[in-house]
Scaffold this motif. Structure first.
Motif, PDB file in Angstrom:
ATOM      1  N   PHE A 101       0.836  -1.195   0.000  1.00  0.00           N
ATOM      2  CA  PHE A 101       0.000   0.000   0.000  1.00  0.00           C
ATOM      3  C   PHE A 101       0.875   1.250   0.000  1.00  0.00           C
ATOM      4  CE2 PHE A 101      -2.075   3.432   2.426  1.00  0.00           C
ATOM      5  CZ  PHE A 101      -3.155   3.667   1.589  1.00  0.00           C
ATOM      6  N   GLY A 102       0.540   2.184  -0.912  1.00  0.00           N
ATOM      7  CA  GLY A 102       1.156   3.498  -0.921  1.00  0.00           C
ATOM      8  C   GLY A 102       2.611   3.499  -1.324  1.00  0.00           C
ATOM      9  N   PRO A 103       3.193   4.686  -1.451  1.00  0.00           N
ATOM     10  CA  PRO A 103       4.608   4.789  -1.846  1.00  0.00           C
ATOM     11  C   PRO A 103       5.561   4.249  -0.788  1.00  0.00           C
ATOM     12  CG  PRO A 103       3.691   6.946  -1.313  1.00  0.00           C
ATOM     13  CD  PRO A 103       2.540   5.998  -1.337  1.00  0.00           C
ATOM     14  N   ALA A 104       5.098   4.114   0.469  1.00  0.00           N
ATOM     15  CA  ALA A 104       5.950   3.528   1.495  1.00  0.00           C
ATOM     16  C   ALA A 104       6.010   2.012   1.386  1.00  0.00           C
ATOM     17  CB  ALA A 104       5.443   3.920   2.881  1.00  0.00           C
ATOM     18  N   LEU A 105       5.208   1.422   0.478  1.00  0.00           N
ATOM     19  CA  LEU A 105       5.175  -0.024   0.243  1.00  0.00           C
ATOM     20  C   LEU A 105       4.929  -0.794   1.531  1.00  0.00           C
ATOM     21  CD1 LEU A 105       7.992  -0.579  -2.406  1.00  0.00           C
ATOM     22  CD2 LEU A 105       5.576  -0.118  -2.753  1.00  0.00           C
ATOM     23  N   GLU A 106       3.863  -0.416   2.239  1.00  0.00           N
ATOM     24  CA  GLU A 106       3.463  -1.160   3.429  1.00  0.00           C
ATOM     25  C   GLU A 106       2.699  -2.410   2.986  1.00  0.00           C
ATOM     26  OE1 GLU A 106       1.113   1.455   5.697  1.00  0.00           O
ATOM     27  OE2 GLU A 106       2.699   2.939   6.003  1.00  0.00           O
ATOM     28  N   ARG A 107       3.065  -3.538   3.536  1.00  0.00           N
ATOM     29  CA  ARG A 107       2.438  -4.795   3.133  1.00  0.00           C
ATOM     30  C   ARG A 107       0.948  -4.781   3.499  1.00  0.00           C
ATOM     31  NH1 ARG A 107       4.655  -9.871   1.934  1.00  0.00           N
ATOM     32  NH2 ARG A 107       6.687  -8.979   2.383  1.00  0.00           N
ATOM     33  N   TYR A 108       0.106  -5.035   2.479  1.00  0.00           N
ATOM     34  CA  TYR A 108      -1.341  -5.000   2.686  1.00  0.00           C
ATOM     35  C   TYR A 108      -1.928  -6.413   2.786  1.00  0.00           C
ATOM     36  CZ  TYR A 108      -6.288  -4.011   1.817  1.00  0.00           C
ATOM     37  OH  TYR A 108      -7.656  -3.949   1.908  1.00  0.00           O
ATOM     38  N   SER A 109      -1.638  -7.270   1.812  1.00  0.00           N
ATOM     39  CA  SER A 109      -2.136  -8.643   1.840  1.00  0.00           C
ATOM     40  C   SER A 109      -1.135  -9.542   1.142  1.00  0.00           C
ATOM     41  CB  SER A 109      -3.515  -8.755   1.149  1.00  0.00           C
ATOM     42  OG  SER A 109      -3.423  -8.357  -0.204  1.00  0.00           O
ATOM     43  N   GLU A 351      15.557 -12.134  -7.314  1.00  0.00           N
ATOM     44  CA  GLU A 351      15.715 -12.558  -5.930  1.00  0.00           C
ATOM     45  C   GLU A 351      14.501 -12.227  -5.082  1.00  0.00           C
ATOM     46  OE1 GLU A 351      17.848 -14.366  -4.427  1.00  0.00           O
ATOM     47  OE2 GLU A 351      19.144 -14.705  -6.143  1.00  0.00           O
ATOM     48  N   GLY A 352      13.394 -11.797  -5.712  1.00  0.00           N
ATOM     49  CA  GLY A 352      12.156 -11.549  -4.986  1.00  0.00           C
ATOM     50  C   GLY A 352      12.025 -10.152  -4.433  1.00  0.00           C
ATOM     51  N   CYS A 353      12.882  -9.194  -4.857  1.00  0.00           N
ATOM     52  CA  CYS A 353      12.800  -7.816  -4.370  1.00  0.00           C
ATOM     53  C   CYS A 353      12.069  -6.946  -5.377  1.00  0.00           C
ATOM     54  CB  CYS A 353      14.195  -7.251  -4.130  1.00  0.00           C
ATOM     55  SG  CYS A 353      15.038  -8.030  -2.746  1.00  0.00           S
ATOM     56  N   VAL A 354      11.379  -5.931  -4.845  1.00  0.00           N
ATOM     57  CA  VAL A 354      10.643  -4.969  -5.655  1.00  0.00           C
ATOM     58  C   VAL A 354      11.219  -3.588  -5.387  1.00  0.00           C
ATOM     59  CG1 VAL A 354       8.381  -4.027  -6.211  1.00  0.00           C
ATOM     60  CG2 VAL A 354       8.582  -6.393  -5.475  1.00  0.00           C
ATOM     61  N   HIS A 355      11.489  -2.833  -6.459  1.00  0.00           N
ATOM     62  CA  HIS A 355      12.088  -1.508  -6.359  1.00  0.00           C
ATOM     63  C   HIS A 355      11.098  -0.493  -6.912  1.00  0.00           C
ATOM     64  CE1 HIS A 355      15.969  -3.627  -5.791  1.00  0.00           C
ATOM     65  NE2 HIS A 355      15.473  -4.449  -6.717  1.00  0.00           N
ATOM     66  N   LEU A 356      10.831   0.547  -6.132  1.00  0.00           N
ATOM     67  CA  LEU A 356       9.895   1.602  -6.534  1.00  0.00           C
ATOM     68  C   LEU A 356      10.678   2.862  -6.831  1.00  0.00           C
ATOM     69  CD1 LEU A 356       6.883   2.473  -6.820  1.00  0.00           C
ATOM     70  CD2 LEU A 356       7.021   3.286  -4.471  1.00  0.00           C
ATOM     71  N   TRP A 357      10.578   3.349  -8.067  1.00  0.00           N
ATOM     72  CA  TRP A 357      11.215   4.597  -8.497  1.00  0.00           C
ATOM     73  C   TRP A 357      10.119   5.616  -8.767  1.00  0.00           C
ATOM     74  CZ3 TRP A 357      16.548   5.470 -10.361  1.00  0.00           C
ATOM     75  CH2 TRP A 357      17.419   4.453  -9.962  1.00  0.00           C
ATOM     76  N   THR A 358      10.303   6.825  -8.272  1.00  0.00           N
ATOM     77  CA  THR A 358       9.292   7.874  -8.443  1.00  0.00           C
ATOM     78  C   THR A 358       9.978   9.162  -8.872  1.00  0.00           C
ATOM     79  OG1 THR A 358       9.418   8.598  -6.129  1.00  0.00           O
ATOM     80  CG2 THR A 358       7.865   6.818  -6.651  1.00  0.00           C
ATOM     81  N   ASP A 359       9.152  10.111  -9.320  1.00  0.00           N
ATOM     82  CA  ASP A 359       9.690  11.423  -9.713  1.00  0.00           C
ATOM     83  C   ASP A 359       9.330  12.497  -8.698  1.00  0.00           C
ATOM     84  OD1 ASP A 359       7.013  11.626 -10.128  1.00  0.00           O
ATOM     85  OD2 ASP A 359       7.128  12.319 -12.212  1.00  0.00           O
ATOM     86  N   SER A 360       8.790  12.106  -7.521  1.00  0.00           N
ATOM     87  CA  SER A 360       8.474  13.070  -6.471  1.00  0.00           C
ATOM     88  C   SER A 360       8.522  12.342  -5.132  1.00  0.00           C
ATOM     89  CB  SER A 360       7.087  13.693  -6.695  1.00  0.00           C
ATOM     90  OG  SER A 360       6.091  12.707  -6.633  1.00  0.00           O
ATOM     91  N   PRO A 361       8.749  13.054  -4.035  1.00  0.00           N
ATOM     92  CA  PRO A 361       8.835  12.385  -2.720  1.00  0.00           C
ATOM     93  C   PRO A 361       7.513  11.763  -2.292  1.00  0.00           C
ATOM     94  CG  PRO A 361       9.811  14.580  -2.648  1.00  0.00           C
ATOM     95  CD  PRO A 361       9.089  14.488  -3.950  1.00  0.00           C
ATOM     96  N   GLU A 362       6.364  12.311  -2.696  1.00  0.00           N
ATOM     97  CA  GLU A 362       5.053  11.789  -2.317  1.00  0.00           C
ATOM     98  C   GLU A 362       4.229  11.539  -3.575  1.00  0.00           C
ATOM     99  OE1 GLU A 362       3.243  14.458   0.382  1.00  0.00           O
ATOM    100  OE2 GLU A 362       4.738  14.166   1.976  1.00  0.00           O
ATOM    101  N   PRO A 363       4.529  10.491  -4.263  1.00  0.00           N
ATOM    102  CA  PRO A 363       3.805  10.227  -5.520  1.00  0.00           C
ATOM    103  C   PRO A 363       2.437   9.596  -5.252  1.00  0.00           C
ATOM    104  CG  PRO A 363       5.358   8.476  -5.121  1.00  0.00           C
ATOM    105  CD  PRO A 363       5.543   9.461  -3.986  1.00  0.00           C
ATOM    106  N   SER A 364       1.596   9.626  -6.250  1.00  0.00           N
ATOM    107  CA  SER A 364       0.320   8.896  -6.228  1.00  0.00           C
ATOM    108  C   SER A 364       0.295   7.982  -7.445  1.00  0.00           C
ATOM    109  CB  SER A 364      -0.873   9.859  -6.276  1.00  0.00           C
ATOM    110  OG  SER A 364      -0.854  10.640  -7.460  1.00  0.00           O
ATOM    111  N   PHE A 365      -0.222   6.776  -7.254  1.00  0.00           N
ATOM    112  CA  PHE A 365      -0.213   5.795  -8.330  1.00  0.00           C
ATOM    113  C   PHE A 365      -1.298   6.063  -9.365  1.00  0.00           C
ATOM    114  CE2 PHE A 365       1.552   2.522  -5.091  1.00  0.00           C
ATOM    115  CZ  PHE A 365       2.777   3.167  -5.125  1.00  0.00           C
TER     116      PHE A 365
END
Length: 1198
Positions: A101-109, A351-365
């Motif tokens: 969930f969200g740009p902080a990638l908090e585990r949701y389910s 290796e099972g990792c996910v990397h999130l790249w954004t163009d702003s500190p608080e992006p919206s999907f």
């Protein structure tokens, strides 16, 4: 995807992109990933990896914001940004799905989607998420609950999905077709053929569907027809990825080299306006993924598997300075996705990792995301603790909302009367084995129920069943209380609920979700529906019956072949055996055997259905055997050929079912008489005084086949009746073993019940030793009952209960004319060898194919159902799959069942009646080809049954040889009917009428009119149908049929049999003509014909608007053709010709169906005029009708 050929020298471009940020990012990523992620599979770090505050995100420039572990060591197979909520979905090669969930990638389910296959594509919908694996499409809620699970064919290898609208999905893969699935009904609606197989990527614009193929091609398809409009041959090797934006299509892939496939560094770009390629774009990375990221310009993001990313314009030049690195934990990037807002990029590595790249500190999907629902936190800890031991503690400390409404606990005293539950009776086995010590009883657990699950029944529910006062038809039910045994819902008698539209709005799909056809039960003597299904699912019987055609008017084999043909054509819609049962009622032997029930007896269940169906079973086999023995070439039906199955002197029914025997009669004087005979079935003979003793089914069967009995018989030597010993020996075993169970009294029912209990105890002892002596079994032990070591094909105790019947039996003919019979299991095949090899030595294995059971239900009078093992050939024809499955056939209710349910007989409500055992590998012995025996000669001129018909009264011209219809020819059709039985209805208390049983109609006149050629509009069939049944209403006002028209003695019409006219219509259907008429659905239903929908052109529906009333033929003819028909009575010639003219008018108004909008305006005018006229045609000044004019001068000349 190709993982080779990656250039490691591209790393020199890394520091040139965002030089101010690179040192900080590199140091942070390397240290944090190594510090917070352990790649040891025993220690999995599931927490999101936080980014230190020292990392600064520059606006407008993509930089890494977060990295998170989805599943350590398991490669990420797909990533997807949720289109409705601020969530990122990730699927792994192990079939596991995780959401953040969200740009902080908090585990949701996090949940498992598939146990073995990788997740290949994810698609978010409003109410859930779609997951595609190799041959499975699963729709799950965002929390992990399954909404539906759609299994595809095992041979499918799916790779891509495309959501074309909110409820339609396209699924493609490595096969040569694409499936269209309706998400509302979860059913396949279309299957589009693909000329170039291997569709792994699909995209959509407002102009085309785009399909990317493994061969390197990209095809553009029409949105409506899915036909190929254009095709781009992008790469010579394979396609890796492509994307579409605006008028541009960009693709990357592999080209063929001498050493194999190599990643092509030229991106192919195509202009969709001119449909041609423009200058290829050379990039400086090995492209594996690409996406358009249109913000201010149409930028392309090109990603390599080694983690290099480059941005460039599709029509410009790629700059090496625009390359940056993702720095994956694993060696390869496996997936890439862009959010809908273009503010975030997601990368998944090996290796099972996910990397999130954004163009702003608080992006919206997403531009507009809805709120995400979270689990409510626990509120228990926030309440103050209370010490209940203090009497003066104020209960007001517990916060309760103030309300003025009545509380739930404020219940009226009248509604609070105690209603104690009656304790269930103690199991008889417990009482029998109980030992008392003082006042406490001890007994071993009989294991008849699962732990802590005891069924309770309230007194109210018991009294509800007591209100039914019907007498049970079976003597078994009269001895006990039938209401104590609840009949399972799927076994109860099914009835059709009629509305004012008849059957049109009755949902048969609710009762039958398969593609097999059920049979309707409202026809008189339809109790035999279950046996008709059993005969149909015997493949040799189905084929030979359909190849048979003879000249008898009422031939059961012919009528059964016509019914089987309808069952073949049906795709899940129910059929009715009205013509077959009509012929059945005319056979004197059926009436003499008491097989024809009165309507009152059938409705009340007064007849013993178990005995009735067993007598019917013997009768139908004998009758079919006799019908198939007639080898003379038919005269009335010149198109009928002799069945390819038949041989002189015997029928295939005899070859399939007949068992040759020797009957020996030994008198006490010593003289012995031997005579040969044959039988089509056997009746079980139960042993005397065997109660409580173990007795295999094979022993009882051998006793029944090799029967020995003492009886009085004539002795030629003594010249008088003497006590004799009669024995029966088998000469030849049948291919299909038919057994009547003869469970007609409580004595036989008790025998089955006792033997099932003994078999149950023996099965448990075989696994675990003594059932008593305080031995407890764990759940794992019970499951081991289905292991090969136990040789018991079951996985639970419930599957062992009420089972005495084996699935297979083994028979062997001995040298001294004896017979050995034993139960056979799959484990025996390992010991004795395959059954095919033993047939050479006179050893045969028979498999259970069907069981017909009698359902005892005092509320409905009982019913008959069948368990049938449907073979591979039927599944191949209907569903395109090859497997075997047991089904329950209860009239029009068809449901797949477990195979153990077919041999479980709870004698309190489910009593066996008939068993069918089939010799293994039976189909290989017979020719299973069906050759249509109906030829064009049935349409030629034939004599009338009427004695007084004259040529001057002829109303039609038969077809000549040069006029024989071809595929697609038009034929105008109309039929008239008479009533045999009136409708049965009741008036409800609210004044509405409820139909209990519809009126029984019979076809009285059938007319077919030429639809093209110089004689268009002239009938070539105008048959009046002779009937032997009593007509209660000729419906002269609506049918034009008068008393005497159907009587061969006084009729002046062209009178024929129903079978003769039926053959003519069957030939027209088989040849592929298109029938034009008004209300043809009802006509074909009463005639008892199944016509493919593409061969029916019904003017009722051509001139109909949705959710509006149906319009009569008379009003349509007046409005569109200026014809006034049906003045006094109806005439089928006039109606058929009018329907043809209306169809021509429809083609004229709709421009052959190409201008639906203009035709819609015509229909609106039609309905407006109809409402003004109250749908009534103005009365003509001088009543004339085309049928009264001299229309048939050519007929009169003939």
């Amino acid at each position: 995807m190709n993982f080779e050929g990656l250039d490691s020298g591209l790393a020199e471009y890394a520091p040139t992109m965002h030089s101010a940020l690179d040192p900080v990012l590199d140091a942070h990523l390397n240290s944090s990933l190594l510090q917070n992620v352990e790649l040891d599979p025993d220690g999995v770090a599931l927490e999101a990896l936080p980014v230190p505050e020292s990392v600064h995100i520059m606006e407008g420039v993509y930089s890494e914001l977060h990295s998170v572990v989805a599943e350590v060591g398991v490669p990420v197979s797909v990533s997807h940004f949720d289109l409705h909520e601020e969530m990122l979905w990730v699927g792994s090669h192990g079939g596991h799905a995780t959401s953040f969930f969200g740009p902080a990638l908090e585990r949701y389910s996090s949940f498992q989607v598939n146990g073995s296959d990788d997740i290949r594509q994810i698609q978010s919908l409003e109410n859930g998420i779609l997951f595609l694996t190799k041959n499975n499409l699963k729709y799950m809620a965002r929390g992990g609950l399954i909404i539906f699970d759609y299994l595809l064919d095992e041979s499918e290898d799916m790779h891509s999905v495309l959501l074309t609208d909110s409820s339609t999905l396209l699924v493609g893969g490595l096969q040569n077709h694409i499936l269209e699935i309706d998400l509302n009904t979860v059913q396949e609606t279309q299957k589009y053929a693909v000329e170039t197989p291997g569709v792994t990527i699909m995209r959509q614009t407002n102009r085309f569907f785009f399909c990317g193929h493994t061969s390197g091609k990209v095809s553009l398809r029409d949105l409506r027809t899915f036909k190929v409009e254009h095709e781009f041959d992008a790469f010579s090797g394979s396609l890796s990825d492509f994307d579409v934006h605006g008028n541009l299509l960009a693709a990357c892939g592999f080209s063929s080299r001498l050493t194999g496939l190599a990643c092509d560094r030229f991106l192919k770009v195509y202009d969709l306006r001119m449909m041609r390629a423009i200058t290829p774009l050379q990039v400086h990375v090995d492209p594996a993924f690409l996406r358009f990221i249109p913000t201010y310009t149409s930028r392309l993001a090109i990603i390599s598997q080694s983690g290099q990313c480059q941005f460039c314009e599709p029509t410009g030049l790629a700059n090496p300075a625009d390359i940056f690195h993702v720095n994956p934990v694993g060696p390869l990037l496996m997936t890439f996705d862009v959010s809908a807002s273009k503010q975030a990029l997601a990368f998944g590595d090996s290796e099972g990792c996910v990397h999130l790249w954004t163009d702003s500190p608080e992006p919206s999907f997403n531009p507009y995301s809805r709120e995400t629902e979270f689990a409510l936190p626990c509120l228990v800890d926030s309440l103050p603790p209370l010490d209940w031991s203090q009497d003066l503690l104020p209960l007001s400390l517990i916060p309760v909302p103030l309300t003025t409404d009545a509380l739930l606990s404020d219940w009226p005293a009248a509604n609070s009367a105690p209603a104690p539950r009656r304790a269930p009776p103690v199991d008889a086995e417990i009482l029998r084995t109980m030992k008392k010590v003082g006042f406490i009883g001890y007994a071993p657990n009989p294991r008849t129920r699962l732990r802590n699950q005891i069924p309770y029944r309230l007194k109210e529910s018991d009294s509800e069943f007591d209100s039914f006062s019907q007498v049970t038809e079976s003597p078994i039910g009269r001895e006990e209380e039938p209401h104590l045994h609840m009949v399972s819902k799927k076994y109860r008698k099914v009835t059709i609920k009629y509305s004012k539209l008849g059957l049109e709005d009755f949902d048969f799909k609710h009762y039958n979700k398969t593609l097999f056809a059920g049979l309707e039960p409202h026809i008189p003597n339809a109790y035999c529906n279950c046996m008709i299904q059993v005969l149909y699912f015997l493949e040799p019987v189905r084929c030979l019956i359909q190849n048979h055609l003879c000249q008898k008017e009422f031939c059961l084999a012919c009528e059964l072949g016509f019914l089987f043909h309808m069952l073949d054509l049906s795709r899940g819609d129910p059929c009715q055996g009205s013509n077959f049962l009509r012929a059945f009622r005319t056979i004197p032997e059926a009436s003499a055997l008491g097989l024809i029930l009165a309507d009152s007896d059938e409705a009340s269940g007064k007849g013993s259905l178990a005995r009735l169906i067993q007598r019917w079973n013997r009768f139908i086999l004998t009758q079919l055997h006799q019908d198939m023995q007639e080898l003379e070439v038919p005269q009335a039906y010149r198109g009928a050929g002799v069945s390819s199955f038949c041989s002189s002197g015997d029928s295939v029914i005899g070859q399939l079912f007949s068992c040759e025997m020797e009957n020996c009669s030994l008198c006490r004087c010593g003289s012995e008489t031997v005579r040969a005979s044959s039988t089509l079935l056997f009746t079980l003979s139960y042993p005397e005084d065997k109660t409580g003793k173990s007795c295999d089914f094979a022993q009882v069967l051998k006793r029944s086949i090799c029967l020995e009995q003492n009886t009085q018989a004539w002795c030629d030597n003594c010249e008088k009746y003497q006590p004799t010993i009669q024995t029966r020996n088998i000469r030849h075993l049948p291919d299909i073993l038919v057994i009547n169970c003869e469970v007609n009294s409580l004595k036989e029912a008790d025998f089955w019940r006792v033997q099932a209990e003994v078999a149950f105890k023996m099965a448990i002892k075989k696994h675990g030793g003594e059932i008593s002596k305080n031995k407890e079994f764990a759940l794992a032990d019970w499951k081991e009952l289905g292991s090969p070591e136990g040789m018991l094909m079951c996985s639970s105790v419930e599957e062992l209960k009420n089972v005495w019947l084996p699935f297979s039996i083994r028979m062997k003919m001995t040298k001294n004319k004896g017979l050995d019979v034993c139960n056979w299991t799959d484990g025996d095949e390992i010991q004795w060898g395959p059954a095919r090899a033993e047939e050479e030595h006179g050893v045969y294995v028979y498999d259970l194919m069907a069981t017909v059971v009698h359902i005892l239900d005092s509320r409905t009078g009982g019913s008959l159902v069948a368990h049938i093992k449907v073979g591979e050939t039927y599944h191949q024809r209907k569903e395109g799959v090859t497997h075997q499955q047991w089904y329950l056939f209860n009239d029009f209710l068809i449901e797949p069942i477990d195979k153990h349910e077919a041999v479980q007989f709870d004698m309190s409500w489910k009593v066996p009646a008939i068993l069918y055992y089939v010799k293994r590998n039976l189909n290989s012995k017979y020719n299973l080809n069906i050759k249509n025996p109906i030829e064009a000669s049935v349409l030629l001129a034939e004599a009338s049954l009427a004695r007084k018909q004259r040529k001057t009264h002829t109303t039609f011209i038969p077809l000549m040889l040069n006029e024989m219809p071809q595929v697609g020819d038009l034929v105008g059709l109309d039929a008239e009917f008479v009533t045999l039985n009136e409708e049965e209805a009741e008036l409800r208390s609210d004044g509405t009428k409820s139909t209990i049983k519809p009126s029984q109609m019979s076809v009285a006149r059938i007319t077919c009119v030429r639809g093209q050629g110089p004689n268009e509009g002239i009938p070539f069939i105008d048959d009046y149908i002779s009937t032997q049944e009593q007509v209660v209403d000729y419906l002269t006002q609506y049918s034009g049929i008068k008393p005497g028209d159907l009587d061969a003695k006084i009729s002046s019409k062209h009178l024929t049999t129903l079978k003769s006219t039926y053959l003519k219509l069957r030939f027209l259907i088989d040849i592929g003509v298109k029938f034009v008429g008004h209300g043809l659905q009802k006509d074909f239903r009463v005639i008892n014909l199944m016509v493919p929908k593409d061969q029916v052109l019904d003017t009722v529906y051509l001139f109909h608007m949705p959710r509006k009333r149906m319009i009569s033929l008379r009003f349509l003819a007046w409005y569109f053709l200026d014809l006034k028909i049906q003045g006094e009575t109806h005439d089928s010639i006039e109606d058929a010709r009018t329907a043809l003219q209306l169809y021509r008018k429809y083609l004229e108004l709709s421009k052959n169906g190409t201008e639906p909008e203009s035709f819609h305006k015509v229909l609106k005018g039609l309905y407006e005029k109809g409402r003004k006229m109250d749908w009534k045609v103005p009365e003509p000044e001088g009543q004339t009708s085309p049928k009264n004019a001299a229309v048939f001068s050519s007929v009169l000349a003939l």
